[in-house]
Scaffold this motif. Structure first.
Motif, PDB file in Angstrom:
ATOM      1  N   GLN B  99      19.829  10.435  52.921  1.00 33.85           N
ATOM      2  CA  GLN B  99      18.313  10.868  53.049  1.00 33.85           C
ATOM      3  C   GLN B  99      17.627  10.961  51.852  1.00 33.85           C
ATOM      4  OE1 GLN B  99      18.773  13.342  56.230  1.00 33.85           O
ATOM      5  NE2 GLN B  99      17.197  11.946  57.720  1.00 33.85           N
ATOM      6  N   VAL B 102      17.503   7.816  49.625  1.00 34.58           N
ATOM      7  CA  VAL B 102      16.304   6.935  50.360  1.00 34.58           C
ATOM      8  C   VAL B 102      14.993   7.373  50.101  1.00 34.58           C
ATOM      9  CG1 VAL B 102      15.529   6.104  52.383  1.00 34.58           C
ATOM     10  CG2 VAL B 102      17.831   6.044  52.240  1.00 34.58           C
ATOM     11  N   LEU B 103      14.646   8.725  50.127  1.00 38.68           N
ATOM     12  CA  LEU B 103      13.490   9.253  49.546  1.00 38.68           C
ATOM     13  C   LEU B 103      13.073   8.660  48.297  1.00 38.68           C
ATOM     14  CD1 LEU B 103      11.167  11.366  50.251  1.00 38.68           C
ATOM     15  CD2 LEU B 103      12.276  13.110  49.166  1.00 38.68           C
ATOM     16  N   GLY B 104      14.148   8.769  47.414  1.00 38.10           N
ATOM     17  CA  GLY B 104      13.771   8.347  45.959  1.00 38.10           C
ATOM     18  C   GLY B 104      13.427   6.911  45.927  1.00 38.10           C
ATOM     19  N   LEU B 106      12.061   5.309  48.484  1.00 43.68           N
ATOM     20  CA  LEU B 106      10.851   5.014  49.083  1.00 43.68           C
ATOM     21  C   LEU B 106       9.714   5.347  47.962  1.00 43.68           C
ATOM     22  CD1 LEU B 106       9.255   4.734  51.769  1.00 43.68           C
ATOM     23  CD2 LEU B 106       9.668   7.138  51.918  1.00 43.68           C
ATOM     24  N   GLY B 107       9.916   6.671  47.309  1.00 38.90           N
ATOM     25  CA  GLY B 107       8.814   7.044  46.254  1.00 38.90           C
ATOM     26  C   GLY B 107       8.871   5.790  45.153  1.00 38.90           C
ATOM     27  N   GLY B 110       6.821   3.105  46.643  1.00 37.56           N
ATOM     28  CA  GLY B 110       5.455   3.636  46.953  1.00 37.56           C
ATOM     29  C   GLY B 110       4.552   3.371  48.123  1.00 37.56           C
ATOM     30  N   VAL B 161      19.016  10.450  42.498  1.00 38.21           N
ATOM     31  CA  VAL B 161      17.895  10.203  43.143  1.00 38.21           C
ATOM     32  C   VAL B 161      16.694   9.655  42.184  1.00 38.21           C
ATOM     33  CG1 VAL B 161      15.644  11.281  44.203  1.00 38.21           C
ATOM     34  CG2 VAL B 161      17.889  11.879  44.973  1.00 38.21           C
ATOM     35  N   LEU B 165      14.802   5.647  41.161  1.00 44.68           N
ATOM     36  CA  LEU B 165      13.212   5.593  40.717  1.00 44.68           C
ATOM     37  C   LEU B 165      13.228   4.444  39.903  1.00 44.68           C
ATOM     38  CD1 LEU B 165      12.080   9.274  40.315  1.00 44.68           C
ATOM     39  CD2 LEU B 165      11.771   7.515  42.149  1.00 44.68           C
TER      40      LEU B 165
END
Lengths: 305, 251, 328
Positions: B99, B102-104, B106-107, B110, B161, B165
């Motif tokens: 998770q 995945v947050l990375g 997602l960032g 954008g 993470v 990006l």
């Protein structure tokens, strides 16, 4: 509107502001030293008022009544600090909110149980019941004037206590560095109980002093509590000076807004509409003041963080 | 001579009388690892915070990809191509390893304003996240709660993470700390490969790693850069030697 | 454990229609009304739970949105029942008795209020945020009291419940069915939202805002959007609550209301989709049972709440499922 009336309203604003200060000072101290948000502070205000009304009813002495308010609120404060509050220092704000919300329910219903649902009345002592003549020929109720004087004296005493005394040094040390005071050999749990009881006593005294102007009833504390929050948001958390400035600003805005706004709208509206619109807006004025402060200084006028 | 991807010019920051960052100028060119070293309290963390956007400098400019980002907040700098890892791991501790990755992703994409689809079933996001975890060797722990990871594994997750990006510049604050000898060696090899993807501004205490990896080294002492150069130049620099005198460091 | 929690959730959720159905068979319309009340309060708390449970925003001012929803219903319906247009200048807007229209107005109005309050209060955090949301809630309360056009302190009564196409909303079980369907839909949407990209980012911002910024997302925006959706749902619940009572008054704006919403969430178990439902049901049952025992029943609620906060942090579902959701 005459100048005399305006001066009278300014004094009223001052009086309500100084009472708010007594509430806000305790709250902001407790937050500054212990990091605790205490919703039950309004209950301590109520406890003070009820204790005063009960003692005044039994003895007829207003001085004894005020002493009773101080003692009862300080004792109630010390007890809830030792039984409940000290378990909350390490908890998050949500737990503090909930536990002190629960305390409000217990205090309010408990008071209703003991004293019933009808308001009590605490009479202004006869010697102070009439008006005094101020310079310029202004007639002003002696009791309200006394409240202003007593409140200012307590504010001065509080500043001295924090600036000059041993306990004040410990309080300031506790605000800046909690581990530090432990290292200095101060008994932290005793200090916390004292600070909490001190804040409670101030709230209780305010409750008794205001109770003699308004009625003494269950639920009287929470509107004042929320006003005190507005004061703290404006003044900045943990700052006694901020609490004083914020309290006077809120007291004056609230009182003058209620008088001036309907008059202002009366210039270009018919009287009844002006009263309606003006007083509705006046009821929002302090929150608008708070919003403006938040826009420019999110940490309050004297906030440091 | 290629243009630097990250360029810091005349950066200064004071706390009261203390000059934590004193007129620092520094650059990071494509393909290089530029190490920033210095004794404890030299102001490395303060400098890193200003580069990352967590702290506003009193004076000076930070250029990222040729763009002045001095006034941009952290999130905008990340979007402008900065991938940061923290000295003390800063992760969503209740989340699983996957998770967090995945947050990375997602960032990086954008488009966070989607309210109904299940994010963990988004193939593209998950693919990016899993590739990053695989690169640092954390795939086996993908479904472990982050709070249950060891310190070394959290370090690796931080790097993973940052990888999601796909940044233009890496900013790494002590990635070796807590990894142990074996882990440090692997991380050194990993960073060695990584520089071809994007250059790394590396703050590190592990001098073996620094001298093995760095194309250039800058030495920060009392908020000032006292020397910048190759490993050999830094080793030979008398000022650096005297600044480190008394510290147990084999140069 | 997760399975056990799922079973408990289903049981709690289905207990509402089960109770209402049983009450219908036993011809006890008051019990149906209680179940409806529980479902509406649950909906309000489900709204708050998005901000509080997922976003970590301790809003002590959600009664503002509840009240705005209530007054949206009260104002529109009062104009419809008196046949006086709401606005009668160059444009004429009539009141309405149509629930869908009222809901839409309630949702939009409370969303705008949440946008304004959120934009100001989310500039701060922690205890400031709590005090500011509480203060703004109180502002609406005093405004409702001092604004005389819609009943002021006395509030507004609506004689007949508003209409929904195809239903007779005056029949308790039909109105319950409508409310329960809305609750189910919103819970479904909240479940999806929690697992969505937005939900992942919002929840991460609660755990670690720095981490979210570092991947290029802005916590303020995530929180503001969450706060607006949260306020809108609580506003919708307010419109339904007013319709249930056929009455709206400033007490819907009171700070006690805001406090109770938080209590529902924590009684049920914070950070759980069905927590607010369990909490609201438990509260309504307690209210009903205890108020028969003592006039001062809130004292027991206070004591229970204190014990839950001090000793049982997983709430009702957490205690039943034997597992606590960690929260910092």
């Amino acid at each position: 509107m005459t100048t005399l009336l305006l001066i009278e309203q300014v004094l009223n604003g001052l009086q309500s502001g100084i009472m708010l200060f007594l509430m806000a000072a305790g709250l902001t101290l407790i937050f500054g030293v212990m990091g605790l948000i205490n919703l039950a502070h309004g209950s301590l205000y109520m406890v003070g008022a009820f204790a005063a009304a009960a003692v005044a009813g039994a003895t007829g002495s207003f001085v004894l009544a005020l002493m009773a308010s101080l003692i009862a609120a300080a004792a109630a404060g010390a007890v809830i600090e030792m039984v409940v509050i000290r378990r909350l220092y390490d908890r998050d704000h949500l737990d503090q909110v909930l536990a002190t919300f629960a305390l409000i329910l217990i205090f309010s219903e408990g008071t209703r149980w003991v004293f019933g649902s009808f308001p009590l009345y605490l009479d202004v002592p006869a010697a102070l019941a009439g008006p005094v003549t101020l310079p310029g020929g202004i007639l002003y109720p002696a009791y309200r004037l006394l409240i202003i004087v007593v409140g200012l004296a307590i504010a001065a005493g509080l500043f001295l206590l924090i600036a000059r005394t041993r306990i004040g040094i410990q309080i300031r040390a506790g605000e800046s560095d909690r581990e530090m005071i432990g290292a200095l050999g101060v008994d932290i749990s005793r200090l916390y109980t004292i600070v909490f009881a001190l804040g409670a006593a101030l709230a209780g005294l305010a409750g008794a002093l205001v109770g003699a102007i308004q009625s003494v009833q269950v639920g009287m504390g929470e509107p004042v509590l929320i006003l005190a929050f507005v004061v703290i948001v404006i003044g900045g958390i943990g700052s006694i000076k901020g609490a004083l400035v914020g309290a006077l600003l809120v007291g004056l805005t609230d009182t003058l807004g209620g008088v001036l706004l309907p008059l202002a709208f009366g210039v270009f509206m018919d009287a009844s509409t002006a009263t309606a619109v003006g007083s509705a807006l006046a009821s929002m004025s302090i929150y608008i003041l708070m919003a403006i402060v938040l826009l420019y200084r999110p940490t309050g006028l004297f906030g440091t963080v | 001579m290629t243009d630097p991807l990250l360029h810091i010019e005349g950066l200064s920051k004071s706390f009261g009388a203390l000059k934590a960052t004193d007129d620092v100028t520094l650059s990071l060119k494509p393909g290089e690892i530029h190490a920033l070293i210095g004794p404890n309290g030299a102001g490395k963390s303060t400098l890193i915070k200003q580069v990352a956007g967590a702290l506003v400098p009193d004076a000076g400019t930070v250029w990222l990809n040729g763009r002045d980002v001095t006034k941009l907040p952290t999130a905008a700098r990340a979007r402008a191509g900065l991938g940061r890892t923290f000295q003390i791991s800063s992760l969503a501790m209740e989340y699983t390893v996957l998770q967090n990755a995945v947050l990375g992703a997602l960032g990086a994409r954008g488009s966070v304003w989607r309210f109904l689809g299940n994010v963990m079933r988004d193939k593209a996001l998950r693919g990016t996240a899993e590739r990053a975890l695989a690169r640092v060797g954390l795939m086996e722990q993908a479904l472990v709660r982050t709070s249950e990871l060891s310190h070394g594994q959290r370090r690796l997750l931080e790097v993973a993470v940052a990888l999601t990006l796909e940044p233009d510049v890496f900013l790494m604050d002590e990635p070796m700390a807590g990894l142990g000898a074996d882990g440090s060696r692997r991380m050194t090899g990993f960073l060695d490969d990584l520089r071809s993807r994007a250059p790394i501004l590396l703050v590190e205490h592990d001098m073996d790693a620094v001298f093995a990896l760095a194309d250039r080294i800058s030495v920060l002492v009392y908020g000032k850069i006292i020397a910048t150069g190759t490993a050999d130049e830094i080793r030979a620099n008398p000022e650096v030697r005297s600044a480190y005198l008394g510290e147990e460091i084999v140069i | 454990m997760i399975r056990r929690e799922g079973i408990i959730n289903t049981l709690i959720f289905l207990s509402l229609p089960a109770v209402a159905g049983a009450a219908l068979l036993l011809d006890e319309p008051f019990t149906i009304t209680l179940a409806t009340r529980a479902a509406i309060l649950a909906l309000a708390a489900v709204g708050l739970n998005l901000a509080l449970g997922l976003g970590g925003l301790v809003s002590l001012g959600h009664a503002a949105f509840f009240g705005i929803g209530g007054y949206a219903m009260g104002i529109l319906a009062s104009h419809a029942q008196s046949y006086v247009p709401l606005i009668d200048t160059w444009i004429v807007i009539e009141g309405t008795k149509s629930m869908p229209v009222i809901w839409l107005v309630a949702v939009i109005a409370s969303a705008f209020a949440a946008l304004a309050i959120g934009a100001l209060s989310l500039r701060t955090s922690g205890v400031y945020f709590i005090m500011i949301t509480l203060a703004f809630g109180q502002m609406f309360y005093y405004f409702a009291i001092s604004w005389p056009a819609y009943g002021g302190e006395d509030g507004l009564s609506i004689y007949v419940r508003n209409d929904f196409p195809g239903l007779n909303t005056l029949v308790p079980i039909q109105f319950f069915g409508l409310v329960f369907t809305i609750l189910a839909l919103v819970l479904w949407a909240m479940g999806r939202l929690a697992a969505s990209p937005f939900g992942l980012a919002l929840n991460a911002a609660r755990q670690n805002a720095e981490r979210v910024e570092t991947v290029g997302l802005t916590p303020f925006r995530l929180r503001l959007v969450a706060f607006v959706i949260s306020g809108a749902i609580t506003g919708l619940a307010g419109a339904l609550f007013a319709d249930l009572n056929r009455f709206v008054s400033p007490s819907m704006f009171s700070w006690q209301m805001s406090g109770e919403f938080i209590v529902f969430i924590v009684l049920g178990g914070i950070g759980r989709l069905f927590g607010p439902v369990a909490g609201a049901c438990l509260f309504v049952v307690l209210e009903h049972m205890l108020s028969g025992v003592s006039e001062f029943w809130l004292i027991y609620v206070g004591a229970i709440l204190l014990l839950v906060v001090l000793f049982a942090r997983g709430g009702l579902i957490g205690t039943l499922a034997g597992r606590a959701v960690a929260h910092d």
